[in-house]
Write an enzyme that holds these catalytic residues in place. Structure first.
Site, PDB file in Angstrom:
ATOM      1  N   GLU A  45       0.841  -1.212   0.000  1.00 39.19           N
ATOM      2  CA  GLU A  45       0.000   0.000   0.000  1.00 39.19           C
ATOM      3  C   GLU A  45       0.870   1.254   0.000  1.00 39.19           C
ATOM      4  O   GLU A  45       0.559   2.244  -0.678  1.00 39.19           O
ATOM      5  CB  GLU A  45      -0.930   0.026   1.226  1.00 39.19           C
ATOM      6  CG  GLU A  45      -1.939  -1.112   1.315  1.00 39.19           C
ATOM      7  CD  GLU A  45      -3.051  -1.044   0.276  1.00 39.19           C
ATOM      8  OE1 GLU A  45      -3.063  -0.129  -0.561  1.00 39.19           O
ATOM      9  OE2 GLU A  45      -3.919  -1.947   0.291  1.00 39.19           O
ATOM     10  N   ARG A  83       0.421   3.624  -3.250  1.00 35.70           N
ATOM     11  CA  ARG A  83      -0.301   4.885  -3.014  1.00 35.70           C
ATOM     12  C   ARG A  83       0.656   6.044  -2.775  1.00 35.70           C
ATOM     13  O   ARG A  83       0.525   7.112  -3.370  1.00 35.70           O
ATOM     14  CB  ARG A  83      -1.236   4.744  -1.811  1.00 35.70           C
ATOM     15  CG  ARG A  83      -2.281   3.671  -2.024  1.00 35.70           C
ATOM     16  CD  ARG A  83      -3.347   3.699  -0.948  1.00 35.70           C
ATOM     17  NE  ARG A  83      -4.088   2.444  -0.934  1.00 35.70           N
ATOM     18  CZ  ARG A  83      -5.331   2.292  -0.515  1.00 35.70           C
ATOM     19  NH1 ARG A  83      -5.988   3.324  -0.048  1.00 35.70           N
ATOM     20  NH2 ARG A  83      -5.924   1.117  -0.535  1.00 35.70           N
ATOM     21  N   ASP A 107      -4.828 -10.412  -7.872  1.00 41.15           N
ATOM     22  CA  ASP A 107      -5.118  -9.502  -8.992  1.00 41.15           C
ATOM     23  C   ASP A 107      -3.923  -8.817  -9.660  1.00 41.15           C
ATOM     24  O   ASP A 107      -3.597  -9.060 -10.826  1.00 41.15           O
ATOM     25  CB  ASP A 107      -6.159  -8.433  -8.560  1.00 41.15           C
ATOM     26  CG  ASP A 107      -5.836  -7.751  -7.220  1.00 41.15           C
ATOM     27  OD1 ASP A 107      -4.770  -8.036  -6.646  1.00 41.15           O
ATOM     28  OD2 ASP A 107      -6.659  -6.929  -6.767  1.00 41.15           O
ATOM     29  N   GLU A 133     -12.230  -0.487 -10.292  1.00 37.41           N
ATOM     30  CA  GLU A 133     -11.780  -1.412 -11.345  1.00 37.41           C
ATOM     31  C   GLU A 133     -12.649  -1.392 -12.595  1.00 37.41           C
ATOM     32  O   GLU A 133     -12.137  -1.472 -13.728  1.00 37.41           O
ATOM     33  CB  GLU A 133     -11.649  -2.842 -10.804  1.00 37.41           C
ATOM     34  CG  GLU A 133     -10.508  -3.029  -9.805  1.00 37.41           C
ATOM     35  CD  GLU A 133     -10.790  -2.468  -8.411  1.00 37.41           C
ATOM     36  OE1 GLU A 133     -11.978  -2.238  -8.090  1.00 37.41           O
ATOM     37  OE2 GLU A 133      -9.827  -2.242  -7.643  1.00 37.41           O
TER      38      GLU A 133
HETATM   39  C1  DMJ Z   1      -6.455   0.050  -4.921  1.00 34.22           C
HETATM   40  O1  DMJ Z   1      -5.663   0.328  -3.832  1.00 34.22           O
HETATM   41  C2  DMJ Z   1      -5.660  -0.579  -6.028  1.00 34.22           C
HETATM   42  O2  DMJ Z   1      -6.357  -0.480  -7.213  1.00 34.22           O
HETATM   43  C3  DMJ Z   1      -5.339  -2.028  -5.750  1.00 34.22           C
HETATM   44  O3  DMJ Z   1      -4.683  -2.654  -6.808  1.00 34.22           O
HETATM   45  C4  DMJ Z   1      -6.602  -2.792  -5.461  1.00 34.22           C
HETATM   46  N1  DMJ Z   1      -7.384  -2.169  -4.436  1.00 34.22           N
HETATM   47  C5  DMJ Z   1      -7.635  -0.751  -4.488  1.00 34.22           C
HETATM   48  C6  DMJ Z   1      -8.864  -0.343  -5.259  1.00 34.22           C
HETATM   49  O4  DMJ Z   1      -9.905  -1.199  -5.269  1.00 34.22           O
END
Ligand code: DMJ
Length: 562
Positions: free
Chosen positions: A137, A141, A278, A449
């Site tokens: 994260e 971010r 994912d 998404e």
């Molecule tokens: C975000 O922090 C990013 O897109 C991550 O890859 C998946 N989760 C959240 C959004 O849903």
């Protein structure tokens, strides 16, 4: 290597200037498909749509959300818009919301909000805090947000007339602390680090395993920083993760969702494209697009074929294609569960097929297009439709966190023949029978998404249906996500109740991703052209890198492929 529109700079300054003058651009909607009105993807034959006005509405939603945050919780890591308070994730705060939002403000040209945010970064933001933070994260971010702000500040003349090194300096300080995460026996990063000491900390759960997606979704950020600073360590440390993962030689490129930092081996057999799986797949194709390293195209192609062979199946009534899960790995019965998180996939498939060009442009490239790419585009379209369906079937028009699909048992068997599916139906009745939303999965966290894929699909196909679906989704957010007093947007607890019960939290990715992708979906297509940039998984924007300073430092172990 694929041709690019603007291979030198991939800049957007000229475009940005011209875009700011393009008010009231109208786009005529073409006839989409014929059919009766009760079909979910059919729109009236109308009309002229003012996409600039729609884009302005998205900007307004951003301003509303930002103003509520800055008035009630300035500098705090989390924002609870109903209680109108913030909360911290570390004693001094780490600017999760501010840093995640910088580049969206640049794109939207919100200069006064940006100036406040920049001042906060300059004066208040310190990473010298005795605080454990999640490696992934923090990378996607914070490091991603700072690097993207750095990149855009060099590109957007209205935002900055000179190079602004604040963001780059902060990102170097942060990345140097994050390097401690990679100091495990195997090179697989620990789930967390202590920001002050830089020491890696194993996950407190899952026997200390790191999640596969988290370990493999750090590379775009570290490689861009290596490119900017010339410091190879960022490249090598993050690249080594990919080698260790790949050395496991997992069948058909599909990876289980937990990996141990001590051994570099997987500690579960579960495979999924939703949480914890994912963005491993997303970063395969994006690493290739970012740096042109062929090894990642090979890994992506293998994994995509594996997904199609083992995980795509169809719903019972409408034959919608969806990505099922493999709770026991390849060869086990599929679970018909699909997280909303999986909806990044269709956009990534289309991006992989064309490299960010439109299909029409990619078809003209010498020795490039193929029947396989046609088939990938078809799959991307089908999966985008399925993701749109997650919104279309609920009472609020907003997607749940997880959808389950009604599917025939035969369709969930491991040996079912996959890959040539009948056309999906557009009947509302059939769709409503096929999507199952369980009460515990019915919340909406303002996730990006689906709109991310709609944006990619629109840019790549130029089909106006993706803008229309995006507009419907935005209107649903506007109707049900906004507070009664109009002061902010919040997450929801149940998308199938009217009015929906609310969840008193605004996610930072609402500002960083969801609203950004909607804004870009409604922007002219030459604004931030897709073939010159790459979005990290948090929608932060990096340029494609053309350099020969750092090469791929590893090779895949040769194995026979089925
Ligand atoms: C975000 O922090 C990013 O897109 C991550 O890859 C998946 N989760 C959240 C959004 O849903």
């Amino acid at each position: 290597m694929m041709a690019r529109r603007n291979p030198q700079s991939s800049g957007l300054s000229a475009r940005y200037t011209s875009v700011s003058g393009l008010f009231f651009l109208t786009v005529s909607l073409l006839f989409w498909r014929n059919g009766p009105q009760n079909r979910l993807d059919i729109y009236p034959l109308s009309t002229t749509v003012d996409w600039d006005a729609r884009r302005e509405e998205v900007k307004e939603a951003f301003i509303t959300s930002w103003d509520a945050y800055s008035k009630n919780a300035w500098g705090q890591d989390q924002f609870h818009p109903i209680s109108k308070i913030g909360s911290q994730m570390s004693p001094q705060g780490l600017g999760w919301i501010i840093v995640d939002s910088l580049d969206t403000m640049m794109i939207m040209n919100l200069t006064s909000q940006l100036s406040d945010a920049r001042k906060w970064v300059l004066r208040k933001l310190t990473y010298d805090q005795d605080q454990e933070v999640n490696t992934f994260e923090t990378t996607i971010r914070m490091l991603g947000g700072l690097l993207s702000a750095h990149y855009l500040s060099t590109q957007l003349p209205d935002i900055s007339s000179r190079r602004d090194y604040i963001y780059l300096n902060k990102s170097i300080d942060l990345a140097d602390r994050l390097l401690g995460a990679y100091e495990s026996r195997s090179g697989i990063p620990y789930a967390s680090i202590n920001l002050r000491t830089g020491a890696g900390i194993p996950s407190h759960f899952d026997g200390g395993s790191s999640s596969t997606a988290e370990a493999s979704t750090l590379q775009l950020e570290m490689k861009y920083l290596a490119h900017l600073t010339g410091k190879e360590i960022y490249w090598r440390k993050s690249e080594e993760v990919m080698r260790v993962l790949d050395d496991n030689g997992m069948q058909d490129g599909l990876l289980p969702i937990f990996v141990h930092p001590k051994t570099g081996k997987f500690t579960s057999s579960e495979i999924r494209l939703g949480s914890r799986g994912d963005s491993y797949y997303e970063y395969l194709i994006k690493q290739y697009l970012q740096t042109g390293e062929a090894i990642y195209l090979d890994m992506w192609s293998q994994a995509l074929a594996g997904i199609q062979k083992h995980m795509i199946t169809t719903s019972k009534h409408s034959k919608l294609q969806f990505v099922a899960e493999l709770p026991q790995g390849i060869g086990s019965v599929l679970s018909s569960k699909m997280d909303h998180l999986v909806c990044f996939l269709p956009g990534s498939i289309a991006l992989g097929a064309t490299g960010g060009l439109t299909v029409a442009e990619a078809r003209k490239l010498p020795n490039y297009w193929s029947a396989e790419k046609d088939q990938q585009m078809q799959l991307a379209k089908e999966l985008t439709k399925t993701c749109w369906g997650m919104y279309a079937v609920t009472k609020t028009g907003l997607a749940p966190e997880i959808a389950w699909f009604e599917a025939d048992q035969a369709a969930l068997q491991p040996m079912a023949s996959r890959g040539s599916f009948p056309s999906s139906s557009n009947s509302e009745t059939a769709w409503k029978k096929d999507y199952i939303v369980k009460p515990l999965d019915a919340h909406n966290l303002q996730r990006p998404e689906t709109v991310e894929s709609l944006f990619m699909m629109y840019r790549i196909t130029n089909d106006p249906i993706y803008r229309e679906w995006g507009w419907k989704i935005f209107k649903a957010f506007q109707k049900y996500g906004i507070l009664e007093d109009g002061q902010g947007y919040t997450s929801l607890n149940n998308v199938n109740e009217i009015p929906p019960p609310r969840r008193d939290n605004m996610e930072s990715f609402w500002l960083a991703e969801t609203l950004k992708y909607l804004y870009l979906l409604f922007s002219p297509t030459d604004f931030l052209p897709l073939d010159g940039i790459v979005f990290n998984t948090e929608a932060h924007i990096f340029p494609r890198i053309r350099q020969d300073r750092f090469q791929t430092g590893w090779k895949r172990i040769k194995r026979s492929r089925e």
